[in-house]
Scaffold this motif. Structure first.
Motif, PDB file in Angstrom:
ATOM      1  N   LYS A 205       0.841  -1.195   0.000  1.00  0.00           N
ATOM      2  CA  LYS A 205       0.000   0.000   0.000  1.00  0.00           C
ATOM      3  C   LYS A 205       0.882   1.252   0.000  1.00  0.00           C
ATOM      4  O   LYS A 205       2.018   1.227   0.453  1.00  0.00           O
ATOM      5  N   PRO A 206       0.357   2.387  -0.506  1.00  0.00           N
ATOM      6  CA  PRO A 206       1.153   3.617  -0.524  1.00  0.00           C
ATOM      7  C   PRO A 206       1.366   4.156   0.885  1.00  0.00           C
ATOM      8  O   PRO A 206       0.537   3.971   1.776  1.00  0.00           O
ATOM      9  N   LEU A 207       2.497   4.839   1.073  1.00  0.00           N
ATOM     10  CA  LEU A 207       2.817   5.475   2.349  1.00  0.00           C
ATOM     11  C   LEU A 207       2.164   6.856   2.388  1.00  0.00           C
ATOM     12  O   LEU A 207       2.403   7.693   1.521  1.00  0.00           O
TER      13      LEU A 207
ATOM     14  N   ARG B 265       0.862   3.458   6.613  1.00  0.00           N
ATOM     15  CA  ARG B 265       0.322   2.726   5.463  1.00  0.00           C
ATOM     16  C   ARG B 265      -1.035   2.127   5.857  1.00  0.00           C
ATOM     17  O   ARG B 265      -1.104   1.195   6.651  1.00  0.00           O
ATOM     18  N   PRO B 266      -2.127   2.661   5.329  1.00  0.00           N
ATOM     19  CA  PRO B 266      -3.443   2.074   5.617  1.00  0.00           C
ATOM     20  C   PRO B 266      -3.634   0.785   4.819  1.00  0.00           C
ATOM     21  O   PRO B 266      -2.859   0.551   3.882  1.00  0.00           O
ATOM     22  N   PRO B 267      -4.673  -0.003   5.117  1.00  0.00           N
ATOM     23  CA  PRO B 267      -5.740   0.236   6.081  1.00  0.00           C
ATOM     24  C   PRO B 267      -5.341  -0.192   7.487  1.00  0.00           C
ATOM     25  O   PRO B 267      -4.334  -0.884   7.626  1.00  0.00           O
ATOM     26  N   PRO B 268      -6.142   0.104   8.507  1.00  0.00           N
ATOM     27  CA  PRO B 268      -7.310   0.980   8.437  1.00  0.00           C
ATOM     28  C   PRO B 268      -6.882   2.438   8.328  1.00  0.00           C
ATOM     29  O   PRO B 268      -5.730   2.769   8.576  1.00  0.00           O
ATOM     30  N   TYR B 269      -7.816   3.300   7.960  1.00  0.00           N
ATOM     31  CA  TYR B 269      -7.521   4.723   7.873  1.00  0.00           C
ATOM     32  C   TYR B 269      -7.657   5.347   9.264  1.00  0.00           C
ATOM     33  O   TYR B 269      -8.637   5.106   9.970  1.00  0.00           O
ATOM     34  N   ILE B 270      -6.662   6.125   9.633  1.00  0.00           N
ATOM     35  CA  ILE B 270      -6.542   6.636  11.000  1.00  0.00           C
ATOM     36  C   ILE B 270      -6.521   8.157  10.991  1.00  0.00           C
ATOM     37  O   ILE B 270      -5.909   8.778  10.123  1.00  0.00           O
TER      38      ILE B 270
ATOM     39  N   GLN C 231       2.026   2.025  18.562  1.00  0.00           N
ATOM     40  CA  GLN C 231       1.064   0.948  18.804  1.00  0.00           C
ATOM     41  C   GLN C 231      -0.015   0.912  17.733  1.00  0.00           C
ATOM     42  O   GLN C 231      -0.633  -0.120  17.500  1.00  0.00           O
ATOM     43  N   GLU C 232      -0.239   2.062  17.078  1.00  0.00           N
ATOM     44  CA  GLU C 232      -1.223   2.146  15.998  1.00  0.00           C
ATOM     45  C   GLU C 232      -0.579   1.985  14.624  1.00  0.00           C
ATOM     46  O   GLU C 232      -1.264   2.117  13.608  1.00  0.00           O
TER      47      GLU C 232
END
Length: 341
Positions: A47-49, A162-167, A89-90
């Motif tokens: 996935k894109p950064l 790098r998602p997912p999930p979107y944060i 952590q995320e």
């Protein structure tokens, strides 16, 4: 680490964050890493950064002057260390924390802000961190910051992910600072002491809010000057008909503030089991109109049996007081202080 899931997202790195950022050395079998690196899974390297940006307003309650450059470095370092721990952590790699404008807020501005944020539900046990904490029955209520000044600091935080999930980095930054407010203040004081700086000794508490949710500050002066005279020529005679027809229905809000007095609870309302409680006080219900989401209490007068300085507390709860007398359960202490009787 490597060995499960999508092996195409297994990459080597000194840490999971490093592997996610660089995506240099794939390790689909989990054994290809060299130079002391480890194979990490679920790096989302396919996935894109993305660059994440958080624009925050951080308030230090207590100070009456801006931070000097050395104090700003201490502040940035303490915030960055706490935020970095939570962000990792995320799966977020923080790479910058920049300080912007600093602005002192006086007592009047702070009181207005707290009224507005109370109406938004901002001050609850999740968001407000102030010492000392007061334990009531089986719940903990935190008193409002009582200082006469505070320092607002604009803070911009950036990171990669790098998602997912979107944060939403705003949510993570706001939550991290507010949940760990006491830890942040303790860290600031400790670091300041080690550096021979006493600025953070004045800090009572800290809170943060994304700028997009921050209440607007009142202007210091009118935004424009009045015109020197009437803008048009007055008519010589009144018109024969009204300029417009009246509307069929009233507007949703009155054009002027609707002020009213409230009858307090009777002697029976203040009594439990036929006798008075340990303290007299006011008790009353208030209800908003369907189109009015909040009630603003802009004044409260009461009699005291003494003309000395007496303490007062203001409590609130959702719903009627009728079935909630005699215990603290469900009540929130929203203000306290002293007043001359």
């Amino acid at each position: 680490q490597g060995g499960g899931g999508d092996v195409n997202n297994n990459y080597c790195g000194a840490s999971w964050i490093a592997a996610m950022l660089t995506c240099n050395e794939p390790c689909p079998r989990g054994t290809e890493c060299r130079n002391g690196e480890t194979c990490y899974a679920a790096t989302n390297c396919d996935k894109p950064l993305l660059e994440l940006v958080s624009d925050m307003l951080v308030t230090l309650n207590g100070p009456d002057k801006p931070m000097a450059a050395q104090d700003g470095d201490i502040f940035s370092g303490a915030l960055m260390d706490i935020l970095k721990e939570v962000a990792e952590q995320e799966g977020i790699a923080l790479d910058g924390l920049d300080l912007g404008d600093q602005e002192i807020q006086g007592r009047r501005q702070l009181e207005q802000r707290r009224l507005e944020r109370f109406s938004m539900g901002f001050y609850d046990d999740h968001y407000l961190f102030s010492r000392p904490a007061m334990t009531i029955s089986n719940i903990t209520q935190r008193k409002l910051p009582s200082g006469s000044s505070a320092l607002d600091v604009s803070v911009v935080i950036t990171g990669d992910y790098r998602p997912p999930p979107y944060i939403d980095l705003n949510v993570i930054a706001e939550d991290s600072i507010n949940r760990q407010g006491e830890k942040v203040v303790s860290s600031l004081r400790e670091r300041g002491s080690r550096s021979g700086r006493d600025f953070f000794d004045r800090v009572d508490s800290i809170e943060a809010v994304a700028k997009e949710k921050a209440t607007a500050r009142p202007t210091r002066a009118p935004t424009g000057k009045p015109s020197p005279g009437p803008t048009g020529t007055p008519t010589f005679e009144p018109s024969l008909e009204p300029s417009s027809s009246p509307s069929d229905l009233p507007s949703s809000q009155p054009s002027r503030a609707h002020l009213q007095s409230i009858m307090t609870g009777s002697r029976e309302d203040l009594a439990i089991g036929g006798s008075t409680t340990t303290s007299y006080g006011y008790v009353f219900n208030m209800r908003t109109t369907p189109a009015g989401p909040v009630v603003v209490l802009n004044g409260l007068d009461f009699y005291t049996e003494s003309t000395d300085i007496v303490e007062f507390e203001l409590w609130s709860r959702l719903g009627s007081f009728k079935d909630a007398k005699g215990n603290y359960e469900g009540w929130d202490l929203i203000a306290s202080g002293t007043v001359e009787g």
